[in-house]
Design a protein around this motif. Sequence first.
Motif: not given
Length: 297
Positions: A235-243, A268-272
């Motif tokens: 898994s990994t996480r991306i920030w809102l600006k990348d969505q 892939i997950y977001d910051q939340d």
Amino acid sequence: MNGIINCLKPPGMTSHDAVDFLRKQLGIKKIGHGGTLDPGAAGVLPLFVGKATKAVEFFEETTKEYVAEMTLGTTTDTGDNLGHVLETKEVDVDVSSILEVLRRFVGKIEQIPPMYSAVHYKGRKLYELARRGITVERQPRTVEIFSLELIKFEKPRVLFRVSCSRGTYIRTLCEDIGRALGCGAHLSCLVRTRLGPFQIFRSFTLEDIRTCVSQGEVQKIIIPIDEALAPLMPSTRIWLKDQKLFFRGALFPAKKISMEQNAKYARIYDQDNRFLGVGEILTREDNIYLKVIKSFQ
């Protein structure tokens, strides 16, 4: 409602029958299944509900495990106990000869798909031709048997456990083993005990499912999409600006990804910590990137 139900399919119904059953129970049309089971077979049949239907492809290459019984000395036109008997022979084998033959089938082997199968031939399914008495030449396919364990031998029946790759026909395996033993054989009982991460001891019968639906407790038996995918990929996480880039399918750097050996995809997950979808892991000049291939939003 989006997720997977690990259904324990009973013998006597098709995989599509199980899908129809769940559609009627949930009142949802968008339901599919993974890993078709023959009508006479029982066992693990994951049912994908709602957006989870987009995840079926990630489970297609996973290994499968079965407990099977083959009956020596009798061959049938379907390779199982639902067909017409073609030939009977005397069974003169012992445990040591069975073990020796089983060892030969571990590893990569060639199988010719049975006529009574869903393999396509010139736009038609083989079983459709077989029902009309038509037999066509089939090309052998390479499959892999990871393990083959004898559980019990009580002449003429052999009970064994097999772990194998996608595309393996247990009916054909029984026929080939019977041929190698010199007496012939057919599949007389089959239970799938595992498909990828879905295991039989965590499966639910049709009655279990019906009860949970009637009591409004479907969430007790439905597996979230990302939870089901977890054993298959990191898994990994991306920030809102990348969505926005994510949903457009653009490449973006995969920072702090928890990489696993030979991993092709990542959740892939977001910051939340909200699950967004699955991305393909790509390497460019020693840098790791992700490209979305399935969005679950």
